[in-house]
Scaffold this motif. Structure first.
Motif, PDB file in Angstrom:
ATOM      1  N   PHE A  90      57.850  17.621  47.264  1.00  0.00           N
ATOM      2  CA  PHE A  90      58.481  18.595  48.118  1.00  0.00           C
ATOM      3  C   PHE A  90      59.290  19.367  47.184  1.00  0.00           C
ATOM      4  N   TYR A 148      63.133  21.561  48.163  1.00  0.00           N
ATOM      5  CA  TYR A 148      64.068  21.797  49.299  1.00  0.00           C
ATOM      6  C   TYR A 148      65.284  22.648  48.580  1.00  0.00           C
ATOM      7  N   GLN A 185      69.207  23.903  49.060  1.00  0.00           N
ATOM      8  CA  GLN A 185      70.614  23.797  49.909  1.00  0.00           C
ATOM      9  C   GLN A 185      71.550  24.760  49.472  1.00  0.00           C
ATOM     10  N   ARG A 202      75.594  23.763  53.859  1.00  0.00           N
ATOM     11  CA  ARG A 202      74.402  23.773  54.574  1.00  0.00           C
ATOM     12  C   ARG A 202      73.468  22.276  54.081  1.00  0.00           C
ATOM     13  N   GLY A 203      72.678  22.048  55.400  1.00  0.00           N
ATOM     14  CA  GLY A 203      71.778  21.012  55.053  1.00  0.00           C
ATOM     15  C   GLY A 203      70.570  21.559  54.258  1.00  0.00           C
ATOM     16  N   LEU A 204      69.897  20.434  53.740  1.00  0.00           N
ATOM     17  CA  LEU A 204      68.626  21.034  52.907  1.00  0.00           C
ATOM     18  C   LEU A 204      67.536  21.562  54.033  1.00  0.00           C
ATOM     19  N   PHE A 222      63.576  23.129  53.953  1.00  0.00           N
ATOM     20  CA  PHE A 222      62.167  22.944  53.273  1.00  0.00           C
ATOM     21  C   PHE A 222      61.705  24.146  52.730  1.00  0.00           C
ATOM     22  N   LEU A 269      71.003  25.218  45.467  1.00  0.00           N
ATOM     23  CA  LEU A 269      70.644  24.135  44.709  1.00  0.00           C
ATOM     24  C   LEU A 269      69.495  23.856  45.157  1.00  0.00           C
ATOM     25  N   PHE A 286      66.305  20.838  45.286  1.00  0.00           N
ATOM     26  CA  PHE A 286      65.915  19.600  45.008  1.00  0.00           C
ATOM     27  C   PHE A 286      64.412  19.484  45.033  1.00  0.00           C
ATOM     28  N   ARG A 318      57.137  11.146  47.059  1.00  0.00           N
ATOM     29  CA  ARG A 318      56.992  10.124  47.908  1.00  0.00           C
ATOM     30  C   ARG A 318      55.542   9.513  47.655  1.00  0.00           C
ATOM     31  N   ILE A 370      59.014   7.058  52.437  1.00  0.00           N
ATOM     32  CA  ILE A 370      60.363   7.257  51.938  1.00  0.00           C
ATOM     33  C   ILE A 370      60.457   8.140  50.762  1.00  0.00           C
ATOM     34  N   PRO A 371      60.869   9.389  50.984  1.00  0.00           N
ATOM     35  CA  PRO A 371      61.121  10.110  49.507  1.00  0.00           C
ATOM     36  C   PRO A 371      62.082   9.751  48.877  1.00  0.00           C
ATOM     37  N   PHE A 376      64.682  11.767  45.811  1.00  0.00           N
ATOM     38  CA  PHE A 376      64.940  13.065  45.648  1.00  0.00           C
ATOM     39  C   PHE A 376      65.568  13.260  44.223  1.00  0.00           C
ATOM     40  N   GLY A 377      65.461  14.357  43.311  1.00  0.00           N
ATOM     41  CA  GLY A 377      66.048  14.537  42.343  1.00  0.00           C
ATOM     42  C   GLY A 377      67.576  14.831  42.391  1.00  0.00           C
ATOM     43  N   ARG A 378      68.340  15.100  41.290  1.00  0.00           N
ATOM     44  CA  ARG A 378      69.470  15.144  41.273  1.00  0.00           C
ATOM     45  C   ARG A 378      70.082  16.589  41.586  1.00  0.00           C
TER      46      ARG A 378
END
Lengths: 112, 113
Positions: free
Chosen positions: A34, A36, A38, A42-44, A46, A88, A90, A94, A99-100, A102-104
């Motif tokens: 995936f 995403y 950001q 704000r939230g992430l 898709f 940003l 990401f 998974r 459960i995914p 995420f990268g930094r």
């Protein structure tokens, strides 16, 4: 265990130029991948995903990503960057679990 | 339509206090996730609900953290005896099915003084 690496903290590109944001992963079995985005405070949101099928996945806002199994990569690309793409980004992976990881994150800065 | 909402948007508390963070998922989404995001990091998984039950709580850092989803919709993340290290943005996400595209809320920024 699964993991994601985004080797670049920041990517700078001029508006109109192509952009690439890199992502490599490690997972047992077939990966679910995936991207995403950001925006500040704000939230992430898709962008796109790879589950199966064509290695080139097209997503929102003109973004696409290429799944490369041999290189365990899922780089995000766009042919022509916009200043409004600055945000940003990401990458997440998974396995068969739900459960995914995420990268930094990679900060994309598009200069006018 | 309405997205995922989280309240409060900001919470400042003192070390040792108890806090509750609320998440309203998209209507009809059965899967709900909580994450914690520290500055310069990606979201870190805390707990995943499928319906009313916690399907996976392996990401909760210790027993001070607890989450519920009693009616399979709204979820509350509860943190007891808060510590300064708990300061972060707590994100909630919901998904119509297991583990597919997740829809994130704006987050709750928790600051423990």
């Amino acid at each position: 265990a699964q993991s994601v690496a985004q080797p670049e903290d920041q990517v700078n590109v001029a508006e109109g130029n192509p952009l690439t944001v890199k992502c490599t992963y490690s997972v047992s079995g077939n990966p679910y991948l995936f991207w995403y985005v950001q925006y500040p405070n704000r939230g992430l949101q898709f962008l796109l995903k790879y589950i199966t099928g064509d290695n080139l996945v097209k997503g929102s806002y003109g973004f696409e990503a290429e799944f490369n199994k041999s290189q365990t990569s899922f780089h995000l690309k766009k042919p022509s960057a916009l200043v409004s793409d600055s945000a940003l980004y990401f990458c997440a992976v998974r396995d068969i679990s739900y459960i995914p990881t995420f990268g930094r994150g990679t900060s994309l800065i598009v200069h006018p | 339509g309405a997205g995922v909402s989280q309240t409060p948007s900001n919470k400042v508390t003192e070390k040792g206090k108890y806090v509750e963070l609320r998440c309203d998922p998209i209507s009809g989404h059965t899967a709900l996730y909580w994450y914690r995001q520290s500055l310069g990091q990606g979201p870190e998984f805390l707990i995943y609900f499928q319906g009313t039950g916690a399907a996976d709580d392996s990401g909760l850092p210790n027993d001070r953290f607890f989450a519920v989803r009693p009616e399979g919709s709204v979820s509350t993340l509860k943190i007891q005896r808060t510590e300064r290290g708990d300061s972060a943005v707590y994100l909630c996400a919901s998904s119509p099915t297991n583990g597919e595209t997740q829809y994130f809320g704006p987050g709750t920024r928790l600051l423990v003084l």
